[in-house]
Scaffold this motif. Structure first.
Motif, PDB file in Angstrom:
ATOM      1  N   GLU A   4     -15.338  -8.280 -17.365  1.00 21.72           N
ATOM      2  CA  GLU A   4     -16.493  -7.483 -17.748  1.00 21.72           C
ATOM      3  C   GLU A   4     -17.467  -8.342 -18.518  1.00 21.72           C
ATOM      4  OE1 GLU A   4     -14.698  -5.645 -21.912  1.00 21.72           O
ATOM      5  OE2 GLU A   4     -15.487  -4.343 -20.384  1.00 21.72           O
ATOM      6  N   PRO A   6     -19.705  -7.725 -21.624  1.00 16.87           N
ATOM      7  CA  PRO A   6     -19.970  -6.707 -22.635  1.00 16.87           C
ATOM      8  C   PRO A   6     -21.451  -6.426 -22.830  1.00 16.87           C
ATOM      9  CG  PRO A   6     -18.316  -8.288 -23.397  1.00 16.87           C
ATOM     10  CD  PRO A   6     -18.865  -8.831 -22.127  1.00 16.87           C
ATOM     11  N   GLY A  10     -25.455  -0.612 -18.689  1.00 13.46           N
ATOM     12  CA  GLY A  10     -24.834   0.362 -17.811  1.00 13.46           C
ATOM     13  C   GLY A  10     -25.852   0.950 -16.844  1.00 13.46           C
ATOM     14  N   THR A 120     -10.237  -2.801 -19.139  1.00 10.77           N
ATOM     15  CA  THR A 120     -11.190  -2.950 -20.230  1.00 10.77           C
ATOM     16  C   THR A 120     -12.027  -1.686 -20.336  1.00 10.77           C
ATOM     17  OG1 THR A 120     -12.906  -3.871 -18.806  1.00 10.77           O
ATOM     18  CG2 THR A 120     -11.348  -5.445 -19.786  1.00 10.77           C
ATOM     19  N   ARG A 122     -15.277  -1.315 -20.275  1.00  9.17           N
ATOM     20  CA  ARG A 122     -16.350  -1.284 -19.283  1.00  9.17           C
ATOM     21  C   ARG A 122     -15.824  -0.924 -17.898  1.00  9.17           C
ATOM     22  NH1 ARG A 122     -21.513  -2.695 -18.403  1.00  9.17           N
ATOM     23  NH2 ARG A 122     -22.042  -3.394 -16.302  1.00  9.17           N
ATOM     24  N   ASN A 123     -14.668  -1.435 -17.553  1.00  8.81           N
ATOM     25  CA  ASN A 123     -14.112  -1.153 -16.231  1.00  8.81           C
ATOM     26  C   ASN A 123     -13.527   0.248 -16.109  1.00  8.81           C
ATOM     27  OD1 ASN A 123     -14.808  -3.623 -15.160  1.00  8.81           O
ATOM     28  ND2 ASN A 123     -12.828  -4.569 -15.542  1.00  8.81           N
ATOM     29  N   ASN A 128     -18.980   0.636 -12.477  1.00 11.18           N
ATOM     30  CA  ASN A 128     -19.205  -0.757 -12.857  1.00 11.18           C
ATOM     31  C   ASN A 128     -18.395  -1.732 -12.010  1.00 11.18           C
ATOM     32  OD1 ASN A 128     -20.990  -0.141 -14.949  1.00 11.18           O
ATOM     33  ND2 ASN A 128     -19.365  -0.018 -16.488  1.00 11.18           N
ATOM     34  N   SER A 189     -23.957   3.889 -22.735  1.00 14.89           N
ATOM     35  CA  SER A 189     -24.270   2.483 -22.508  1.00 14.89           C
ATOM     36  C   SER A 189     -23.681   1.562 -23.574  1.00 14.89           C
ATOM     37  CB  SER A 189     -25.783   2.276 -22.423  1.00 14.89           C
ATOM     38  OG  SER A 189     -26.429   2.689 -23.610  1.00 14.89           O
ATOM     39  N   GLU A 191     -20.763   1.443 -24.463  1.00 17.21           N
ATOM     40  CA  GLU A 191     -19.478   1.001 -23.930  1.00 17.21           C
ATOM     41  C   GLU A 191     -19.610   0.401 -22.533  1.00 17.21           C
ATOM     42  OE1 GLU A 191     -16.080   3.848 -24.903  1.00 17.21           O
ATOM     43  OE2 GLU A 191     -17.831   5.166 -24.986  1.00 17.21           O
ATOM     44  N   GLY A 192     -20.853   0.255 -22.071  1.00 15.10           N
ATOM     45  CA  GLY A 192     -21.075  -0.242 -20.728  1.00 15.10           C
ATOM     46  C   GLY A 192     -21.177   0.840 -19.685  1.00 15.10           C
ATOM     47  N   GLY A 193     -21.182   2.095 -20.118  1.00 13.76           N
ATOM     48  CA  GLY A 193     -21.237   3.210 -19.182  1.00 13.76           C
ATOM     49  C   GLY A 193     -22.657   3.655 -18.892  1.00 13.76           C
TER      50      GLY A 193
END
Length: 339
Positions: A4, A6, A10, A120, A122-123, A128, A189, A191-193
């Motif tokens: 990922e 970081p 997202g 992780t 993000r995953n 993603n 976002s 958290e990467g979402g």
């Protein structure tokens, strides 16, 4: 293994064009749906694990199904991979699929093979993942549901609301008709979402799919400030709590999990007043049994959960908002290109 980044942003879906909003038939009226995320139990305070596959709380589903059914409500059960591959859970859910009830697919990528990605945060948002891996997980989940219940799911919900730029195309290619993954007013976002800041509560057509957002309402004296004011207040220590306590602004998703009944009742009234034609409620199946979620820790919490529904269903009835199953909803929305 897929890692990922970081710092990578997202997914941020665009607001639908006005021509893409669903033009519901007049006879359809104003309706509501209840989605249940039928999933494994896990400790919500700990990192996600591939080992969390226990689905004992599904034993409470038949009783809940009967209770909602007595009120004329068809539960839309969005089943994930641990549930669809557990024989006891299958035996509990299968007999409930009568009278238009539907099983949909809910993708928890961390417990759905193939496991070709790093575990992780993000995953955990499936959108993603590389296109081929997201598609492979959707395929595995879809086929597991077919094997378990004998029919292909046509409704989808991404765990953690984790859609991505390719998700809708993947779903349409596999015959899905409805996506229920978007959560207006929420931004994951950090958290990467995904960030759903541009999405409202009205159902719309997204290519070949119907997109039904999870209804989220801003209430309070300055609710017209909506998302912009809510986000700005997040930069002030305890700013959002202060706005809520003073009755100025509060973000209310339609769920019994963490939302007081009085707040939900006001949100329902606001949503109906704003012309939302389909109100979408949701909760997690482990909340049907004490001790599995932070929302239902004991029998007293479970009793409060059911009181919440009694009050909300009574208010919906008073307002003339009728329940709707997902099959009926898909039919009322019509085929691609209808507006």
């Amino acid at each position: 293994m897929t890692g990922e980044s970081p710092s990578a942003p997202g997914f941020r879906p665009h607001a639908p064009a006005s021509a893409d909003l669903i033009d519901w038939p007049d006879a359809f009226g104003t309706r509501f749906v209840v989605l249940v995320d039928v999933e494994e139990e896990f400790d919500w305070s700990r990192p996600l694990s591939r080992d969390n596959r226990s689905v004992g709380a599904t034993a409470a589903l038949p009783g809940a199904h009967a209770r909602f059914g007595a009120a004329g409500v068809q539960l839309a059960m969005m089943v994930d991979h641990p549930v669809a591959t557990d024989q006891a859970a299958i035996d509990r859910i299968g007999p409930l699929l009568t009278g238009g009830s539907m099983v949909g697919a809910q993708l928890h990528p961390w417990v759905t093979p193939p496991f070709d990605e790093a575990l992780t945060p993000r995953n955990s948002f499936a959108g993603n993942l590389p296109l081929g891996l997201e598609a492979a997980k959707i395929d595995q989940l879809t086929e597991a549901i077919v094997a378990a219940f004998g029919s292909r799911p046509v409704a989808y919900r991404a765990g953690r609301y984790g859609i991505g730029p390719a998700t809708f195309d993947v779903l349409a290619d596999r015959g899905y008709r409805l996506d229920c993954s978007m959560r207006p007013g929420f931004d994951y976002s950090a958290e990467g979402g995904p960030d759903f800041g541009a999405i409202g509560n009205h159902a719309f057509r997204a290519g070949q799919l119907i997109a039904l957002p999870s209804t989220t309402v801003f209430t309070g004296m300055v609710r017209r400030g909506g998302l912009g004011l809510y986000r700005s207040s997040g930069h002030v220590p305890k700013g959002r709590a202060l706005l809520a306590r003073t009755g100025l602004l509060e973000r209310i998703p339609l769920t019994p999990e963490g939302i007081p009944a009085a707040a939900a009742l006001e949100a329902v009234r606001v949503a109906v007043g704003e012309g939302v034609r389909v109100l979408s409620f949701a909760f997690h199946s482990p909340s049907l049994a004490p001790g599995h979620t932070p929302y239902v820790r004991d029998e007293a919490d479970l009793a409060a959960f059911w009181r919440w529904w009694d009050r909300v269903l009574a208010e919906l009835d008073r307002l003339g908002v009728r329940p709707c199953g997902l099959a009926e909803l898909i039919d009322a929305a019509g085929g691609p290109g209808r507006t």
